[in-house]
Design a protein around this motif. Structure first.
Motif, PDB file in Angstrom:
ATOM      1  N   MET A  50       0.861  -1.182   0.000  1.00 26.93           N
ATOM      2  CA  MET A  50       0.000   0.000   0.000  1.00 26.93           C
ATOM      3  C   MET A  50       0.900   1.235   0.000  1.00 26.93           C
ATOM      4  O   MET A  50       0.520   2.294  -0.478  1.00 26.93           O
ATOM      5  CB  MET A  50      -0.906   0.034   1.244  1.00 26.93           C
ATOM      6  N   ASP A  74      -1.332  -6.703  -7.506  1.00 26.11           N
ATOM      7  CA  ASP A  74      -2.723  -7.047  -7.190  1.00 26.11           C
ATOM      8  C   ASP A  74      -2.835  -8.523  -6.795  1.00 26.11           C
ATOM      9  O   ASP A  74      -3.585  -8.876  -5.891  1.00 26.11           O
ATOM     10  CB  ASP A  74      -3.635  -6.753  -8.385  1.00 26.11           C
ATOM     11  N   ARG A  77      -1.646  -8.946  -3.319  1.00 28.02           N
ATOM     12  CA  ARG A  77      -2.604  -8.411  -2.345  1.00 28.02           C
ATOM     13  C   ARG A  77      -3.786  -9.345  -2.134  1.00 28.02           C
ATOM     14  O   ARG A  77      -4.390  -9.366  -1.064  1.00 28.02           O
ATOM     15  CB  ARG A  77      -3.105  -7.038  -2.804  1.00 28.02           C
ATOM     16  N   MET A  78      -4.129 -10.117  -3.183  1.00 28.77           N
ATOM     17  CA  MET A  78      -5.220 -11.079  -3.013  1.00 28.77           C
ATOM     18  C   MET A  78      -4.884 -12.103  -1.931  1.00 28.77           C
ATOM     19  O   MET A  78      -5.767 -12.693  -1.346  1.00 28.77           O
ATOM     20  CB  MET A  78      -5.459 -11.836  -4.333  1.00 28.77           C
ATOM     21  N   PHE A  90     -17.675  -0.611   2.493  1.00 26.55           N
ATOM     22  CA  PHE A  90     -18.229   0.147   1.379  1.00 26.55           C
ATOM     23  C   PHE A  90     -19.669   0.540   1.718  1.00 26.55           C
ATOM     24  O   PHE A  90     -20.551  -0.320   1.743  1.00 26.55           O
ATOM     25  CB  PHE A  90     -18.172  -0.685   0.094  1.00 26.55           C
ATOM     26  N   LEU A 106     -13.003 -10.495  -9.061  1.00 25.80           N
ATOM     27  CA  LEU A 106     -11.689 -11.022  -9.418  1.00 25.80           C
ATOM     28  C   LEU A 106     -11.788 -12.437  -9.979  1.00 25.80           C
ATOM     29  O   LEU A 106     -10.780 -13.108 -10.191  1.00 25.80           O
ATOM     30  CB  LEU A 106     -10.764 -10.981  -8.202  1.00 25.80           C
TER      31      LEU A 106
ATOM     32  N   GLY B 131     -10.366  -1.201  -1.358  1.00 25.75           N
ATOM     33  CA  GLY B 131     -10.516  -1.897  -2.634  1.00 25.75           C
ATOM     34  C   GLY B 131      -9.199  -2.471  -3.123  1.00 25.75           C
ATOM     35  O   GLY B 131      -9.114  -3.646  -3.489  1.00 25.75           O
ATOM     36  N   ARG B 132      -8.162  -1.634  -3.106  1.00 26.61           N
ATOM     37  CA  ARG B 132      -6.866  -2.094  -3.591  1.00 26.61           C
ATOM     38  C   ARG B 132      -6.302  -3.212  -2.711  1.00 26.61           C
ATOM     39  O   ARG B 132      -5.660  -4.132  -3.188  1.00 26.61           O
ATOM     40  CB  ARG B 132      -5.863  -0.929  -3.642  1.00 26.61           C
ATOM     41  N   SER B 133      -6.551  -3.118  -1.398  1.00 25.21           N
ATOM     42  CA  SER B 133      -5.989  -4.128  -0.485  1.00 25.21           C
ATOM     43  C   SER B 133      -6.598  -5.504  -0.745  1.00 25.21           C
ATOM     44  O   SER B 133      -6.006  -6.528  -0.424  1.00 25.21           O
ATOM     45  CB  SER B 133      -6.209  -3.726   0.973  1.00 25.21           C
ATOM     46  N   LEU B 134      -7.803  -5.529  -1.332  1.00 24.86           N
ATOM     47  CA  LEU B 134      -8.437  -6.809  -1.637  1.00 24.86           C
ATOM     48  C   LEU B 134      -7.920  -7.391  -2.946  1.00 24.86           C
ATOM     49  O   LEU B 134      -8.257  -8.513  -3.306  1.00 24.86           O
ATOM     50  CB  LEU B 134      -9.953  -6.633  -1.722  1.00 24.86           C
ATOM     51  N   GLY B 135      -7.123  -6.613  -3.663  1.00 25.50           N
ATOM     52  CA  GLY B 135      -6.555  -7.110  -4.914  1.00 25.50           C
ATOM     53  C   GLY B 135      -7.251  -6.559  -6.148  1.00 25.50           C
ATOM     54  O   GLY B 135      -6.892  -6.892  -7.264  1.00 25.50           O
ATOM     55  N   LEU B 136      -8.287  -5.724  -5.945  1.00 30.23           N
ATOM     56  CA  LEU B 136      -8.926  -5.083  -7.095  1.00 30.23           C
ATOM     57  C   LEU B 136      -7.932  -4.104  -7.707  1.00 30.23           C
ATOM     58  O   LEU B 136      -7.184  -3.452  -6.981  1.00 30.23           O
ATOM     59  CB  LEU B 136     -10.187  -4.331  -6.652  1.00 30.23           C
ATOM     60  N   ASN B 137      -7.933  -3.989  -9.036  1.00 28.21           N
ATOM     61  CA  ASN B 137      -7.019  -3.034  -9.654  1.00 28.21           C
ATOM     62  C   ASN B 137      -7.626  -1.626  -9.626  1.00 28.21           C
ATOM     63  O   ASN B 137      -8.742  -1.436  -9.154  1.00 28.21           O
ATOM     64  CB  ASN B 137      -6.628  -3.478 -11.071  1.00 28.21           C
ATOM     65  N   GLN B 140     -11.061  -1.339 -11.449  1.00 30.86           N
ATOM     66  CA  GLN B 140     -12.151  -2.008 -10.726  1.00 30.86           C
ATOM     67  C   GLN B 140     -12.531  -1.237  -9.461  1.00 30.86           C
ATOM     68  O   GLN B 140     -13.707  -1.098  -9.135  1.00 30.86           O
ATOM     69  CB  GLN B 140     -11.726  -3.428 -10.346  1.00 30.86           C
TER      70      GLN B 140
END
Lengths: 241, 229
Positions: A50, A74, A77-78, A90, A106, B131-137, B140
């Motif tokens: 990050m 990415d 991070r997954m 959200f 994803l 969002g990014r931490s979950l792997g979304l680019n 997305q």
């Protein structure tokens, strides 16, 4: 599992991390404590990129992740879940969608599979009846438990916690810590930045003390709290315990 | 001359009311398409601008967008309309309404862009990070997490921009388009009685604006009623 060598991070002129070498094994529960501004959150945020390290190498499963392309970052991070101080659920999505969005978009799961996974996770975090609620209807403690469920939905190999209880009302800290203890007992590899010394003592396999951008001292929790050697750590512990 | 005679003279004789009706149609057509064009342009520019601000990418596109914003917001609408008609499309034979749609749409796009960019930037950065931490680019994360929230915030402002545009189109007469305003003015020039035609034009604009404003108000109330934050 995670190997950190010579990690430095600067924001403009200010050097926040001044050279960190650390190794985190699979299944370890590393708790990082220290005064604010010591760089502990920045360190954690470097682990899943990050924050981009200014210098140094971070290896995850034998692979240098500091020089990866965006797409591969990415993918890394997954495999690493992250839980934030302010939950960052959200607000425009239901709890179910909060949890299923990433695995579905994803293409790791179909919506049905993700829904089933969400249901299972909601049970696990003790909120099985909240699937169709919106985040604003939840208390802080509930929000953070959902945030943990959201991260778990990706089946991560490591969970990073960035002060997960700091924004909570005192009476809600317990439920979140309880869930984290459960997670630890299930064998999850965890890196936790926190001010909860009780949690560190009880759950950590190792406690790191960070100050001024360095890891000043580290030890297994019993010795860490009973026999601190570093003067900064002694001062710190005398203030927080 | 009494009111009734004046009314007859201005609207009934020689079917002069048709100037207003046809003008109104033209005004609505120009406004509708210019709003669409403006939204399209505005969103594109806003996405370029906020991508640059968040990631440092799209540097050259961002610079172009800034020139666009500066020029459009720094010059009068009428001048832009005249330049579009006489300079840009000066040598081609092309529908004036089309020219007006281009000019008003490009103008509106600049304002829409800044509204939308403001909306995107107002979404807490933690949302983006989650969002990014979950792997979304990046794409997305913007599409599924940031934009829906930004859109909700800016919807009333966008609707207001459309209302402003409706009134702005009244300068279309500068390139001899018979819009609503021009229609009233044509009647005035034929009957030499300014009062009724011009007041009617004003009233028609006012009714449309009040109607649209009440719609925006309702929209705002609905958005805040199910505000789930």
């Amino acid at each position: 599992m995670i190997d950190v060598k010579g990690l430095k991070k600067s924001f403009g002129e200010i050097e926040v991390l001044k050279g960190i070498d650390e190794h985190i094994d699979k299944g370890e529960k590393v708790v990082i404590v220290g005064p604010s501004g010591s760089g502990k959150s920045t360190f954690l945020r470097c682990l899943n990129l990050m924050e981009k390290p200014t210098e140094g190498v971070i290896t995850f499963d034998g692979r240098d992740i500091t020089s990866l392309k965006d797409k591969e970052i990415d993918r890394v991070r997954m495999r690493m879940g992250m839980v934030f101080q302010h939950f960052n659920l959200f607000p425009h999505l239901t709890i179910r969608k909060n949890i299923t969005l990433a695995p579905v978009k994803l293409k790791l799961m179909s919506q049905d599979e993700a829904d089933a996974k969400a249901e299972e996770l909601l049970k696990r975090v003790g909120l099985p009846d909240k699937a169709e609620e919106y985040p604003s209807r939840l208390s802080g403690g509930q929000k953070q438990r959902i945030a943990i469920a959201r991260a778990l939905a990706m089946n991560p190999e490591v969970m990073l916690f960035d002060e997960p209880t700091s924004a909570l009302d005192p009476e809600m800290v317990g439920e979140v810590l309880e869930l984290m203890k459960q997670l630890a007992a299930d064998g999850m590899t965890m890196v936790v930045v926190t001010h909860e010394m009780g949690f560190a003592r009880e759950v950590a396999s190792r406690v790191l003390f960070m100050a001024e951008g360095y890891v000043m001292e580290q030890n297994e929790p019993e010795k860490f709290f009973a026999e601190p050697k570093n003067q900064r750590l002694k001062d710190f512990l005398s203030k927080v315990l | 001359m009494g009111f009734i005679d004046s009314f007859k003279q201005n609207f009934i004789e020689q079917d002069r009311w048709k100037y207003l009706l046809d003008g109104l149609k033209t005004t609505l057509v120009i406004t509708a398409f210019a709003v669409l064009l403006g939204m399209l342009l505005g969103f594109l520019v806003a996405i370029v601008r906020s991508t640059y601000l968040k990631t440092g990418k799209l540097r050259i596109l961002n610079a172009l967008c800034r020139v666009y914003l500066t020029v459009i917001r720094g010059t009068p609408m009428v001048v832009q309309l005249l330049i579009t008609y006489f300079v840009i499309f000066g040598s081609v034979n092309i529908s004036k309404t089309f020219v007006a749609i281009m000019a008003f749409g490009i103008n509106s796009g600049a304002y829409v862009a800044e509204i939308v960019r403001g909306g995107i930037m107002s979404v807490d950065n933690g949302q983006f990070e989650a969002g990014r931490s979950l792997g979304l680019n990046y794409r997305q994360t913007m599409l599924y997490i940031v934009m829906p929230q930004a859109l909700k915030t800016v919807l009333p402002s966008l609707a207001n921009e459309a209302i402003v545009l409706l009134k702005e189109t009244s300068v279309a007469g500068y390139i001899a388009i018979a819009d609503l305003t021009k229609g009233g003015d044509i009647i005035r020039s034929q009957t030499f009685s300014p009062f009724l035609p011009l007041i009617s034009v004003a009233v028609i604009y006012l009714i449309m604006v009040m109607f649209l404003t009440s719609l925006v108000g309702r929209l705002e109330r609905r958005l805040s009623a199910n505000d789930r934050r």
